[in-house]
Design an enzyme around this catalytic site. Structure first.
Site, PDB file in Angstrom:
ATOM      1  N   GLU A 170      -6.150  -5.975   3.756  1.00  0.00           N
ATOM      2  CA  GLU A 170      -6.121  -7.100   2.805  1.00  0.00           C
ATOM      3  C   GLU A 170      -7.352  -7.085   1.889  1.00  0.00           C
ATOM      4  OE1 GLU A 170      -4.239 -10.674   3.808  1.00  0.00           O
ATOM      5  OE2 GLU A 170      -3.040  -9.762   5.399  1.00  0.00           O
ATOM      6  N   GLY A 171      -7.785  -5.867   1.547  1.00  0.00           N
ATOM      7  CA  GLY A 171      -8.925  -5.660   0.668  1.00  0.00           C
ATOM      8  C   GLY A 171     -10.164  -5.324   1.461  1.00  0.00           C
TER       9      GLY A 171
ATOM     10  N   GLN B 106     -23.137  -4.251  23.503  1.00  0.00           N
ATOM     11  CA  GLN B 106     -24.522  -3.950  23.908  1.00  0.00           C
ATOM     12  C   GLN B 106     -24.946  -4.807  25.108  1.00  0.00           C
ATOM     13  OE1 GLN B 106     -25.671  -1.433  22.331  1.00  0.00           O
ATOM     14  NE2 GLN B 106     -27.701  -1.302  23.231  1.00  0.00           N
TER      15      GLN B 106
ATOM     16  N   ARG C  70     -24.448 -10.867  35.280  1.00  0.00           N
ATOM     17  CA  ARG C  70     -25.068  -9.554  35.502  1.00  0.00           C
ATOM     18  C   ARG C  70     -26.540  -9.711  35.908  1.00  0.00           C
ATOM     19  NH1 ARG C  70     -24.555  -4.235  36.742  1.00  0.00           N
ATOM     20  NH2 ARG C  70     -25.972  -2.941  35.526  1.00  0.00           N
TER      21      ARG C  70
ATOM     22  N   HIS D 135     -23.068  -5.907  27.377  1.00  0.00           N
ATOM     23  CA  HIS D 135     -22.362  -5.385  28.555  1.00  0.00           C
ATOM     24  C   HIS D 135     -22.904  -4.028  29.019  1.00  0.00           C
ATOM     25  CE1 HIS D 135     -19.352  -8.442  27.575  1.00  0.00           C
ATOM     26  NE2 HIS D 135     -18.729  -8.166  28.699  1.00  0.00           N
TER      27      HIS D 135
ATOM     28  N   THR E 290       0.809  -1.215   0.000  1.00  0.00           N
ATOM     29  CA  THR E 290       0.000   0.000   0.000  1.00  0.00           C
ATOM     30  C   THR E 290       0.846   1.271   0.000  1.00  0.00           C
ATOM     31  OG1 THR E 290      -1.705  -1.217   1.187  1.00  0.00           O
ATOM     32  CG2 THR E 290      -1.792   1.174   1.378  1.00  0.00           C
TER      33      THR E 290
ATOM     34  N   GLU F 139     -15.670  -3.702   0.147  1.00  0.00           N
ATOM     35  CA  GLU F 139     -16.117  -3.312  -1.203  1.00  0.00           C
ATOM     36  C   GLU F 139     -15.270  -4.023  -2.256  1.00  0.00           C
ATOM     37  OE1 GLU F 139     -15.540  -1.145   1.416  1.00  0.00           O
ATOM     38  OE2 GLU F 139     -17.695  -1.100   1.789  1.00  0.00           O
TER      39      GLU F 139
ATOM     40  N   ASP G 197      -4.882 -13.904  -1.696  1.00  0.00           N
ATOM     41  CA  ASP G 197      -5.948 -14.922  -1.553  1.00  0.00           C
ATOM     42  C   ASP G 197      -5.730 -15.718  -0.268  1.00  0.00           C
ATOM     43  OD1 ASP G 197      -7.164 -14.183  -3.906  1.00  0.00           O
ATOM     44  OD2 ASP G 197      -6.314 -15.820  -5.096  1.00  0.00           O
TER      45      ASP G 197
HETATM   46  N1  CAA Z   1      -4.429 -14.805  -8.250  1.00  0.00           N
HETATM   47  C1  CAA Z   1      -3.509 -14.794  -9.257  1.00  0.00           C
HETATM   48  N2  CAA Z   1      -3.452 -13.801 -10.173  1.00  0.00           N
HETATM   49  C2  CAA Z   1      -4.351 -12.811 -10.071  1.00  0.00           C
HETATM   50  C3  CAA Z   1      -5.324 -12.759  -9.053  1.00  0.00           C
HETATM   51  C4  CAA Z   1      -5.342 -13.808  -8.106  1.00  0.00           C
HETATM   52  N3  CAA Z   1      -6.221 -13.822  -7.107  1.00  0.00           N
HETATM   53  N4  CAA Z   1      -6.089 -11.661  -9.217  1.00  0.00           N
HETATM   54  C5  CAA Z   1      -5.622 -11.041 -10.306  1.00  0.00           C
HETATM   55  N5  CAA Z   1      -4.565 -11.725 -10.818  1.00  0.00           N
HETATM   56  C6  CAA Z   1      -3.742 -11.381 -11.980  1.00  0.00           C
HETATM   57  C7  CAA Z   1      -4.593 -11.033 -13.188  1.00  0.00           C
HETATM   58  O1  CAA Z   1      -4.873 -12.182 -13.967  1.00  0.00           O
HETATM   59  C8  CAA Z   1      -3.702 -10.044 -13.905  1.00  0.00           C
HETATM   60  O2  CAA Z   1      -2.701 -10.772 -14.595  1.00  0.00           O
HETATM   61  P1  CAA Z   1      -2.196 -10.310 -16.097  1.00  0.00           P
HETATM   62  O3  CAA Z   1      -1.544  -8.987 -15.871  1.00  0.00           O
HETATM   63  O4  CAA Z   1      -1.257 -11.376 -16.497  1.00  0.00           O
HETATM   64  O5  CAA Z   1      -3.427 -10.210 -16.919  1.00  0.00           O
HETATM   65  C9  CAA Z   1      -2.998  -9.293 -12.781  1.00  0.00           C
HETATM   66  O6  CAA Z   1      -3.033 -10.185 -11.654  1.00  0.00           O
HETATM   67  C10 CAA Z   1      -3.679  -8.008 -12.396  1.00  0.00           C
HETATM   68  O7  CAA Z   1      -5.023  -8.311 -12.058  1.00  0.00           O
HETATM   69  P2  CAA Z   1      -6.230  -7.325 -12.333  1.00  0.00           P
HETATM   70  O8  CAA Z   1      -6.139  -6.799 -13.742  1.00  0.00           O
HETATM   71  O9  CAA Z   1      -7.492  -7.986 -11.930  1.00  0.00           O
HETATM   72  O10 CAA Z   1      -5.887  -6.121 -11.346  1.00  0.00           O
HETATM   73  P3  CAA Z   1      -6.697  -4.828 -10.989  1.00  0.00           P
HETATM   74  O11 CAA Z   1      -5.762  -3.697 -10.998  1.00  0.00           O
HETATM   75  O12 CAA Z   1      -7.961  -4.756 -11.794  1.00  0.00           O
HETATM   76  O13 CAA Z   1      -7.052  -5.059  -9.417  1.00  0.00           O
HETATM   77  C11 CAA Z   1      -8.298  -5.704  -7.482  1.00  0.00           C
HETATM   78  C12 CAA Z   1      -7.967  -5.924  -8.975  1.00  0.00           C
HETATM   79  C13 CAA Z   1      -9.159  -6.908  -7.128  1.00  0.00           C
HETATM   80  C14 CAA Z   1      -9.061  -4.431  -7.236  1.00  0.00           C
HETATM   81  C15 CAA Z   1      -6.986  -5.740  -6.640  1.00  0.00           C
HETATM   82  O14 CAA Z   1      -6.227  -4.600  -6.936  1.00  0.00           O
HETATM   83  C16 CAA Z   1      -7.212  -5.824  -5.151  1.00  0.00           C
HETATM   84  O15 CAA Z   1      -7.395  -6.914  -4.626  1.00  0.00           O
HETATM   85  N6  CAA Z   1      -7.147  -4.669  -4.435  1.00  0.00           N
HETATM   86  C17 CAA Z   1      -7.108  -4.672  -2.974  1.00  0.00           C
HETATM   87  C18 CAA Z   1      -5.701  -4.448  -2.501  1.00  0.00           C
HETATM   88  C19 CAA Z   1      -5.422  -5.112  -1.197  1.00  0.00           C
HETATM   89  O16 CAA Z   1      -5.992  -6.141  -0.841  1.00  0.00           O
HETATM   90  N7  CAA Z   1      -4.477  -4.557  -0.468  1.00  0.00           N
HETATM   91  C20 CAA Z   1      -4.037  -5.139   0.748  1.00  0.00           C
HETATM   92  C21 CAA Z   1      -2.737  -4.551   1.188  1.00  0.00           C
HETATM   93  S1  CAA Z   1      -1.760  -5.668   2.115  1.00  0.00           S
HETATM   94  C22 CAA Z   1      -2.404  -5.654   3.652  1.00  0.00           C
HETATM   95  O17 CAA Z   1      -3.443  -5.086   3.931  1.00  0.00           O
HETATM   96  C23 CAA Z   1      -1.641  -6.461   4.653  1.00  0.00           C
HETATM   97  C24 CAA Z   1      -1.894  -6.058   6.054  1.00  0.00           C
HETATM   98  O18 CAA Z   1      -1.727  -4.936   6.444  1.00  0.00           O
HETATM   99  C25 CAA Z   1      -2.280  -7.063   7.027  1.00  0.00           C
END
Ligand code: CAA
Length: 382
Positions: free
Chosen positions: A365-366, A338, A269, A340, A126, A369, A241
């Site tokens: 991690e997404g 609630q 309680r 509590h 990020t 939305e 994933d």
């Molecule tokens: N597995 C394998 N490959 C994947 C995949 C998956 N699940 N999802 C997409 N891909 C591949 C696609 O096939 C594509 O490959 P090519 O370039 O070869 O075609 C490439 O990855 C890019 O995919 P998209 O075109 O679908 O990408 P996008 O820009 O449209 O984004 C999105 C899609 C779902 C919005 C994605 O950006 C997303 O998940 N966003 C959320 C971000 C996120 O989760 N951030 C978390 C930060 S880490 C964190 O939070 C850790 C922490 O603090 C605990």
């Protein structure tokens, strides 16, 4: 279909419960107040095999698998959700990425140290302007003298302040004959030009470290590349994933912890001359909470099983699980406070912390939305 844990899985989960009670519970309230990490406990978890649960034994891991990991995460999260997210990042985001995308040399150098807890890892994706849309990141990697030079600032990196090993994602130049894209790099904290930036002061999971990661002419050798050049977004999204299983188990643990507190409190309680657990309004609330926790837990172990079974992709299922478990935890923690009444608003009561800790599970991690977007495009075949 078999809903029983194996002996090994049961032992891992029971061990996690004991560890949480003995080592995390006594310290968590004070560390939460101060916003400090229980690094000693985290390192101990490495020694017990909980930081390398999906790492193969030949790479130094305990190879207990995703089901045992999810069950253990529930136990850690009930007690100290900040420590739990550190465990989750190490297992799901760092180890899994190195195991799947690393070269034999990277696996050999990093996995034994990560799995044993000698090194803590982080996953730095990020940026201030690139959260849900990581493809819009601005940090760059330019080819220079046979290696790479990184410039930019990442933010909200879990484990940032305690990390020895760093996975970072950057925008990269087009390789000879290829296209520009995102690339992933694997480095250690002593890389020249890298430093930890601002430490965040958070609403919840305050016992975890969340920081900026600053790269100023950070020089890396060519073999720091993780996976193919320009294919880093795939590394990130495929790894997430598995990460979403970790966050879902954190949400289930927080919710189950809140439910247990609510049940205990409702029995103790007394109002209107009897324990409030005897009031039908409260009973219905507790019944709904317990049912929702059970649904999420069943779903959690199914998706974890898919990972253990080596299913090539479980993107939709992991998104559904993370969406449901995190929003379920929101509802359950809301109701637990609630139950509590006014005491639930006070810091002496555990539900106050669980309520704050839960909130991030709907965001990192997404966001919910983004999970809905991933699910929708999967079912629509888009
Ligand atoms: N597995 C394998 N490959 C994947 C995949 C998956 N699940 N999802 C997409 N891909 C591949 C696609 O096939 C594509 O490959 P090519 O370039 O070869 O075609 C490439 O990855 C890019 O995919 P998209 O075109 O679908 O990408 P996008 O820009 O449209 O984004 C999105 C899609 C779902 C919005 C994605 O950006 C997303 O998940 N966003 C959320 C971000 C996120 O989760 N951030 C978390 C930060 S880490 C964190 O939070 C850790 C922490 O603090 C605990």
């Amino acid at each position: 279909m078999d809903f029983e844990f194996t002996e090994e899985q049961r032992m891992a989960i029971d061990g996690a419960r004991r560890f949480a009670q003995e080592k995390l519970a006594p310290a968590v309230a004070e560390l939460d107040e101060k916003g400090e990490v229980n690094l000693k406990a985290l390192k101990e978890l490495g020694g017990l095999g909980y930081l390398g649960m999906t790492v193969a034994e030949e790479d130094g891991g305990s190879a207990l698998g995703a089901v045992a990991y999810a069950g253990s995460m529930i136990e850690f999260s009930k007690v100290d959700a900040g420590c739990a997210v550190a465990v989750s990042v190490q297992n799901s985001l760092v180890n899994d990425a190195v195991a799947h995308f690393g070269t034999p040399a990277q696996r050999k150098r990093f996995l034994p140290k990560l799995a044993s807890g000698e090194w803590i890892g982080c996953f730095s994706l990020t940026e201030a302007g690139a959260g849900s849309d990581p493809a819009s990141m601005r940090t760059t990697a330019k080819r220079q003298d046979g290696g790479f030079v990184l410039n930019g600032t990442k933010n909200f990196t879990t484990n940032g302040g305690i990390a020895d090993a760093i996975i970072v994602f950057t925008r990269s130049e087009a390789p000879p004959g290829g296209k520009p894209g995102i690339s992933a790099f694997l480095l250690t904290k002593d890389a020249p030009g890298f430093k930890v930036g601002k430490h965040e002061n958070k609403m919840g999971i305050r016992t975890s470290s969340t920081t900026e990661m600053v790269f100023e002419d950070c020089r890396l050798p060519a073999d720091a590349l993780l996976g193919e050049e320009g294919k880093g977004l795939k590394v990130a999204l495929a790894t997430l994933d598995g990460g979403r299983i970790g966050i879902a188990s954190q949400a289930v643990g927080i919710a189950e912890g809140a439910l247990e507190e609510a049940v205990r409190y409702a029995k103790e309680r007394v109002q209107f001359g009897k324990p409030i657990a005897e009031l039908e309004g409260l009973q219905f609330m507790l019944a709904d909470m317990a049912t929702e926790v059970e649904v999420a837990k069943t779903m959690l172990f199914r998706v974890a099983w898919m990972k253990d079974a080596g299913k090539p992709r479980f993107t939709k299922e992991a998104a559904m699980l993370k969406l449901y478990a995190s929003e379920m935890a929101h509802r359950v923690c809301h109701k637990a406070v609630q139950v509590h009444g006014g005491y639930g608003f006070m810091k002496e009561y555990k539900v106050e912390r669980l309520y704050r800790d839960q909130r991030i599970t709907e965001i990192y991690e997404g966001t919910s939305e983004i999970q809905r977007y991933v699910i929708a495009r999967s079912i629509l075949g888009a």
